[in-house]
Scaffold this motif. Structure first.
Motif, mmCIF file in Angstrom:
data_model
loop_
_atom_site.group_PDB
_atom_site.id
_atom_site.type_symbol
_atom_site.label_atom_id
_atom_site.label_comp_id
_atom_site.label_asym_id
_atom_site.label_seq_id
_atom_site.Cartn_x
_atom_site.Cartn_y
_atom_site.Cartn_z
ATOM 1 N N TYR A 127 -12.174 -5.121 -6.229
ATOM 2 C CA TYR A 127 -13.386 -4.778 -6.971
ATOM 3 C C TYR A 127 -14.065 -3.510 -6.458
ATOM 4 O O TYR A 127 -15.080 -3.077 -7.022
ATOM 5 C CB TYR A 127 -14.417 -5.919 -6.981
ATOM 6 N N ILE A 128 -13.553 -2.911 -5.394
ATOM 7 C CA ILE A 128 -14.077 -1.632 -4.927
ATOM 8 C C ILE A 128 -13.048 -0.534 -5.162
ATOM 9 O O ILE A 128 -13.373 0.538 -5.676
ATOM 10 C CB ILE A 128 -14.478 -1.704 -3.441
ATOM 11 N N HIS A 129 -11.788 -0.840 -4.816
ATOM 12 C CA HIS A 129 -10.735 0.150 -4.971
ATOM 13 C C HIS A 129 -9.618 -0.293 -5.917
ATOM 14 O O HIS A 129 -8.859 0.554 -6.401
ATOM 15 C CB HIS A 129 -10.123 0.481 -3.612
ATOM 16 N N PHE A 130 -9.469 -1.590 -6.165
ATOM 17 C CA PHE A 130 -8.398 -2.030 -7.053
ATOM 18 C C PHE A 130 -8.725 -3.383 -7.665
ATOM 19 O O PHE A 130 -9.511 -4.160 -7.111
ATOM 20 C CB PHE A 130 -7.053 -2.095 -6.318
ATOM 21 N N THR A 131 -8.144 -3.635 -8.845
ATOM 22 C CA THR A 131 -8.217 -4.949 -9.485
ATOM 23 C C THR A 131 -6.895 -5.203 -10.208
ATOM 24 O O THR A 131 -6.141 -4.279 -10.510
ATOM 25 C CB THR A 131 -9.353 -5.047 -10.522
ATOM 26 N N LEU A 132 -6.670 -6.485 -10.505
ATOM 27 C CA LEU A 132 -5.496 -6.909 -11.272
ATOM 28 C C LEU A 132 -5.985 -7.633 -12.519
ATOM 29 O O LEU A 132 -6.833 -8.534 -12.421
ATOM 30 C CB LEU A 132 -4.620 -7.832 -10.420
ATOM 31 N N LEU A 162 0.858 -1.184 0.000
ATOM 32 C CA LEU A 162 0.000 0.000 0.000
ATOM 33 C C LEU A 162 0.895 1.235 0.000
ATOM 34 O O LEU A 162 1.580 1.518 0.982
ATOM 35 C CB LEU A 162 -0.923 -0.003 1.218
ATOM 36 N N LYS A 163 0.881 1.958 -1.114
ATOM 37 C CA LYS A 163 1.819 3.074 -1.287
ATOM 38 C C LYS A 163 1.476 4.258 -0.384
ATOM 39 O O LYS A 163 2.354 4.970 0.088
ATOM 40 C CB LYS A 163 1.825 3.508 -2.753
ATOM 41 N N ASN A 164 0.193 4.481 -0.172
ATOM 42 C CA ASN A 164 -0.232 5.619 0.636
ATOM 43 C C ASN A 164 -1.404 5.212 1.516
ATOM 44 O O ASN A 164 -2.028 4.169 1.285
ATOM 45 C CB ASN A 164 -0.639 6.793 -0.267
ATOM 46 N N ASP A 165 -1.722 5.988 2.503
ATOM 47 C CA ASP A 165 -2.857 5.701 3.385
ATOM 48 C C ASP A 165 -4.039 6.548 2.931
ATOM 49 O O ASP A 165 -4.089 7.761 3.177
ATOM 50 C CB ASP A 165 -2.501 6.026 4.834
ATOM 51 N N PRO A 166 -5.021 5.929 2.273
ATOM 52 C CA PRO A 166 -6.154 6.717 1.773
ATOM 53 C C PRO A 166 -7.216 7.007 2.838
ATOM 54 O O PRO A 166 -8.217 7.657 2.545
ATOM 55 C CB PRO A 166 -6.726 5.808 0.680
ATOM 56 N N GLY A 167 -7.002 6.489 4.058
ATOM 57 C CA GLY A 167 -7.995 6.673 5.106
ATOM 58 C C GLY A 167 -8.975 5.523 5.212
ATOM 59 O O GLY A 167 -9.911 5.557 6.007
ATOM 60 N N PHE A 168 -8.781 4.494 4.404
ATOM 61 C CA PHE A 168 -9.606 3.284 4.449
ATOM 62 C C PHE A 168 -8.754 2.128 3.950
ATOM 63 O O PHE A 168 -7.659 2.342 3.396
ATOM 64 C CB PHE A 168 -10.876 3.431 3.596
ATOM 65 N N THR A 169 -9.228 0.912 4.148
ATOM 66 C CA THR A 169 -8.502 -0.266 3.693
ATOM 67 C C THR A 169 -8.961 -0.631 2.286
ATOM 68 O O THR A 169 -10.131 -0.994 2.096
ATOM 69 C CB THR A 169 -8.737 -1.465 4.628
ATOM 70 N N PRO A 170 -8.111 -0.515 1.273
ATOM 71 C CA PRO A 170 -8.524 -0.826 -0.102
ATOM 72 C C PRO A 170 -9.024 -2.263 -0.239
ATOM 73 O O PRO A 170 -8.445 -3.194 0.336
ATOM 74 C CB PRO A 170 -7.248 -0.602 -0.913
ATOM 75 N N GLU A 171 -10.088 -2.422 -1.015
ATOM 76 C CA GLU A 171 -10.723 -3.721 -1.214
ATOM 77 C C GLU A 171 -10.814 -4.027 -2.703
ATOM 78 O O GLU A 171 -11.012 -3.131 -3.537
ATOM 79 C CB GLU A 171 -12.116 -3.751 -0.579
ATOM 80 N N SER A 192 -14.471 -7.642 -2.564
ATOM 81 C CA SER A 192 -14.221 -6.888 -1.328
ATOM 82 C C SER A 192 -13.121 -7.500 -0.458
ATOM 83 O O SER A 192 -13.012 -7.154 0.716
ATOM 84 C CB SER A 192 -15.503 -6.699 -0.501
ATOM 85 N N GLU A 193 -12.301 -8.401 -1.034
ATOM 86 C CA GLU A 193 -11.167 -8.917 -0.272
ATOM 87 C C GLU A 193 -10.179 -7.783 -0.023
ATOM 88 O O GLU A 193 -9.765 -7.080 -0.942
ATOM 89 C CB GLU A 193 -10.476 -10.057 -1.023
ATOM 90 N N LYS A 194 -9.807 -7.598 1.239
ATOM 91 C CA LYS A 194 -8.910 -6.508 1.600
ATOM 92 C C LYS A 194 -7.507 -6.793 1.072
ATOM 93 O O LYS A 194 -7.071 -7.937 1.016
ATOM 94 C CB LYS A 194 -8.896 -6.310 3.112
#
Length: 876
Positions: A649-654, A638-647, A670-672
């Motif tokens: 399909y909500i915040h990132f995908t590969l 996690l490069k930066n702290d966005p104020g929440f835990t990235p999940e 929603s897997e953290k």
């Protein structure tokens, strides 16, 4: 001439005249010729099931029935050829023709509209059943004296009597299973409603926004044809008039609304994709402002590139969802009609790949030079915007009060039906009789809803089997609601524990006993395969899995074109037809393994079957696939702290990038990020990590990171979530008054100096149910902020059909209220918006009288958005 010769000639002439007068189902000779030729090809294709499928033509069929039946066969997907038989399809034909003759509008429906939107037995990717027959008997007398438009409305009221919205997994239940359950997600509600409309001869189709542009979600509803026009309606969500629904305003911001037409179709709609079996239609222009954009692709010598793949990607669920995949013509051009938001255009051919963001409103023709020189190694940031929010269209409220009264009555009918489900006390008594854990038995029976009788029979018959409850633990909740007892008993009774001492009990239950593999309907494949394959063959497979792989390579022919609905063929269907698409072949492999007592699974991220060997999962490849080792890996940082835990399909995908485009790896929703393995093993190749942070207005702060993994390498991959500083400011002065607490029946007193959240809800509507489901996943976060929540229902809510006990996953400091102070109406006046049409309406107050946040309607990420405000207010 002899007398008997004269009589014979007379009979021959009379017979010929009768044939000439007998009704055709297809009056166009050219179209009939196409159907007959496609039927011949399908008959050859499905020859392994020739008896089950085609002996039906030996029955006494009218010309109309025969042509209609051949039309269905000519264009049906491979899975239906594999899993159903001719008598079923004939029953669908006869039911359709009976409805056309019996219903007063039958004669007014044009032949082609009836052919493509009444006769087809399948709506989308649901499991098939005889709902058409059941629904016709239930509805024919109820609608036969109505106009066509009123009949559509009445059918939808009947649907609402029986089914209401509840989220569920992606497998689409058959309409009769949805009827028995009493609930369904939007895809099931719309499938149910289309099936009901078609049962009484009304042309209908399911339409989809595959992904919204302004929020991370999708939606399905219904279009029905009446008096020469298509009209829309929410499935199982009646409105006073046609062309009304809560989704009509969000649809004005859509980038695509599409539907499928069964068979060779040539209607007026824009065709996105067409092949020999179906057409995908773009009907967005019915709902939103659109624009036709052109993409022109050439090489570095400025020569047009023909047959270049052009993908139109919409950011949603942290990936670029494929709205359409088109191919350029000889001049290097293709065209697509879409909404006025932002898209990512991906072009690829012969290993070359390019991507570019466009704003549709500002683009007429996008010209791309595909020469492999685009440098993607550094990645890039971009801001993506949905179509702008427009002033709402005024909607007539004629008949609204009558409709609301009907809806409450229909809710009571459904509640009466549900009251007949088994009770907790009855379940406990049965569990005691079966000598089983009472709470566990009740959990399964409660989830089974209208299928509780089947589940109870299974428990009774299987009570002496030590795995009777373990099997239920392995399957999905939807399986509990629609799987017959005989299928469950088949899997329980034919479960094998051959040489499984080296693996854990949990692995045995999950990867051997478990009949659920992916999203296919469960069938009794275990006993079937144990009968079809001799024990000696099974033993050889347990010793060497390549024995089974070789059998499949030699006996199952792969065809990835003919299974055009996103629905797996059942393992039994694959065996009988001896043909399959890749997905269903892999499911077949896992089903056979589990039937033989071999631990196996379907790996979702790669879509490969796997077997458990020596404590490790081994990928299985077939002759049509390139054998590749997973000898590269990544670790997420996690490069930066966005104020929440990235999940996921909500915040990132590969996604993996191939010659034919890109494909998101299907890890759990929603897997953290920090729950992923420390080292994630992958195949060598090119990848894209997409991240995004959706803001209140629908804008996305996106970041794209392209990288390549070569053999034997490991990479640390940064998850970079872009953020925007949140400024808490008062947007309006507004105070809530006259809230009556439902349970205590007294006025709610709101603290003058305390922050709080107020949410106006409609408990029976899909958007509200979505919000409750999403909030349930963030309960600990909300509780840690220690801020009160007020859930506000309309003052006229029928409390006899409402219970706060249904809403257990809400913050601890929650109160359910009635809006006796007409607060929502006052809010509408102050903001000059019809907010009540777009519930839920969410308000965040820094204190009574100071409103700092207002949102209306549903979108993925609302809980995170609210939490940002709550956290910031607690800091301030």
């Amino acid at each position: 001439m002899k007398v008997y010769q004269c009589i014979g000639l007379f009979v021959l002439v009379l017979s010929f005249a009768s044939c000439k007068q007998e009704a055709h189902f297809i009056s166009d000779p050219a179209y009939l010729k196409l159907v007959v030729e496609n039927f011949r090809l399908q008959k050859e294709f499905a020859k392994e099931r020739g008896k089950q499928l085609f002996e039906v033509f030996n029955q006494d069929l009218s010309q109309e029935e025969e042509e209609a039946l051949k039309f269905l066969y000519a264009f049906m997907p491979m899975g239906d050829l594999a899993d159903y038989d001719g008598n079923y399809f004939l029953s669908m034909v006869r039911a359709s023709l009976e409805a056309r003759k019996a219903m007063p509008w039958g004669k007014d429906v044009p032949e082609d509209i009836f052919r493509h939107f009444v006769l087809p037995y399948r709506v989308n990717n649901e499991n098939l059943d005889t709902a058409r027959l059941v629904f016709y008997r239930a509805l024919k007398d109820r609608v036969s004296n109505l106009s066509m438009q009123d009949a559509i409305l009445e059918v939808n009221h009947w649907c609402h009597e029986h089914v209401t919205y509840k989220g569920a997994d992606i497998r689409t239940s058959a309409p009769l299973a949805t009827l028995r359950t009493g609930t369904g997600r939007c895809g099931e509600e719309s499938t149910f409603t289309v099936a009901a409309l078609r049962s009484v001869g009304i042309p209908a189709r399911q339409v989809y926004v595959p992904r919204w542009a302004h929020s991370d979600d999708n939606h399905a509803w219904v279009e029905a044809w009446a008096d020469g026009e298509w009209h829309f309606l929410g499935g199982c969500e009646p409105a006073p008039q046609l062309d009304q629904g809560w989704f009509s305003e969000p649809a004005r911001r859509a980038m695509l609304v599409h539907t499928k037409a069964f068979g060779a179709y040539s209607g007026p709609e824009e065709i996105i994709h067409q092949n020999n079996q179906y057409s995908e239609l773009n009907v967005l222009s019915r709902y939103a402002e659109t624009k036709k954009i052109f993409v022109k692709v050439h090489n570095k010598k400025n020569t047009p590139i023909e047959k270049c793949q052009v993908d139109f990607g919409l950011y949603n669920y942290a990936e670029f969802f494929l709205l359409a995949s088109l191919s350029t013509d000889k001049s290097g051009l293709c065209e697509f009609t879409t909404g006025l938001g932002d898209l990512m255009i991906w072009t690829s051919k012969d290993g070359l790949f390019s991507c570019k963001k466009i704003t549709v409103a500002d683009t007429d023709t996008l010209t791309i030079t595909l020469d492999g020189n685009q440098d993607l190694s550094q990645g890039f940031e971009m801001n993506l915007f949905p179509p702008s929010l427009k002033a709402p269209i005024e909607i007539s409220e004629d008949g609204l009060d009558v409709c609301k009264a009907r809806l409450m009555y229909e809710d009571s009918l459904r509640n009466d039906y549900e009251s007949g489900f088994i009770s907790k006390g009855e379940a406990f008594l049965k569990a005691e009789a079966f000598i089983m854990d009472k709470e566990e038995v009740w959990e399964f029976l409660e989830k089974s809803r209208g299928n509780w009788g089947e589940l109870l029979f299974y428990l009774e018959k299987g009570k002496d089997n030590p795995e009777v409850l373990s099997l239920l633990e392995t399957i999905a909740d939807k399986d509990l609601r629609d799987t017959p007892s005989e299928i469950l008993l088949d899997h329980l009774g034919h479960f094998k524990r051959n040489n499984l001492d080296a693996i854990s009990e949990e692995e045995i239950m999950t990867f051997v006993l478990n009949p659920r593999i992916k999203n296919e309907i469960i069938v009794p494949y275990r006993s079937y395969f144990q009968e079809k394959f001799e024990e000696d063959f099974q033993a050889k497979c347990r010793q060497d899995i390549h024995v089974l792989v070789d059998w499949i390579d030699q006996n199952i022919v792969i065809n990835n074109e003919k299974q055009y609905y996103d629905l797996p063929i059942t393992p039994i269907g694959v065996y009988e037809l001896k043909r399959s698409n890749t997905e269903s072949r892999n499911i077949f492999f896992v089903a056979a393994c589990r039937s033989f007592g071999i631990p196996s699974r379907y790996d979702l991220p790669t879509h490969l079957p796997q077997v458990l060997a020596n404590g490790n999962w081994a990928d299985v490849f077939f002759k049509d696939e390139k054998i590749t080792a997973r000898n590269v890996s990544i670790s997420f940082n996690l490069k930066n702290d966005p104020g929440f835990t990235p999940e996921y399909y909500i915040h990132f995908t590969l996604a993996a990038i191939h010659d034919f485009g890109y494909k998101t790896l299907e890890f759990d929703y929603s897997e953290k990020w920090n729950d992923f393995p420390d080292t994630l093993k992958l195949f060598p190749g090119k990848y894209l990590l997409s991240t995004g942070n959706r803001l209140e207005n629908g804008e996305i702060l996106a970041n794209l990171n392209f990288f390549e993994l070569e053999d034997g390498t490991h990479e640390n991959v940064d998850i970079n979530i872009r953020t925007q500083a949140l400024e808490i400011r008062t947007i309006a002065e507004f105070s809530l008054e006259g809230l009556i607490q439902i349970e205590a029946n007294k006025e709610v007193l709101i603290s003058e100096k305390e922050a709080f959240v107020a949410i106006f809800i409609d408990p029976d509507k899909e958007p509200t149910k979505h919000v409750f489901a999403d909030m349930g996943n963030k309960i600990e976060d909300f509780n840690s902020e220690n801020i009160p929540f007020f859930f506000i229902l309309p003052a006229e809510t029928n409390l006899a059909s409402f219970s706060t006990e249904k809403y257990m996953d809400v913050p601890e400091k929650s109160t359910f209220c009635l809006d006796r102070g007409n607060n929502l109406s006052k809010l509408e006046l102050q903001f000059k918006k019809k907010l009540g049409r777009d519930l839920p309406v969410i308000l965040v107050f820094i204190q009574q009288g100071e409103l700092v946040y207002l949102s209306h309607g549903y979108k993925i990420g609302l809980p995170d958005e609210i939490l940002k405000y709550l956290k910031q207010m607690n800091i301030d």
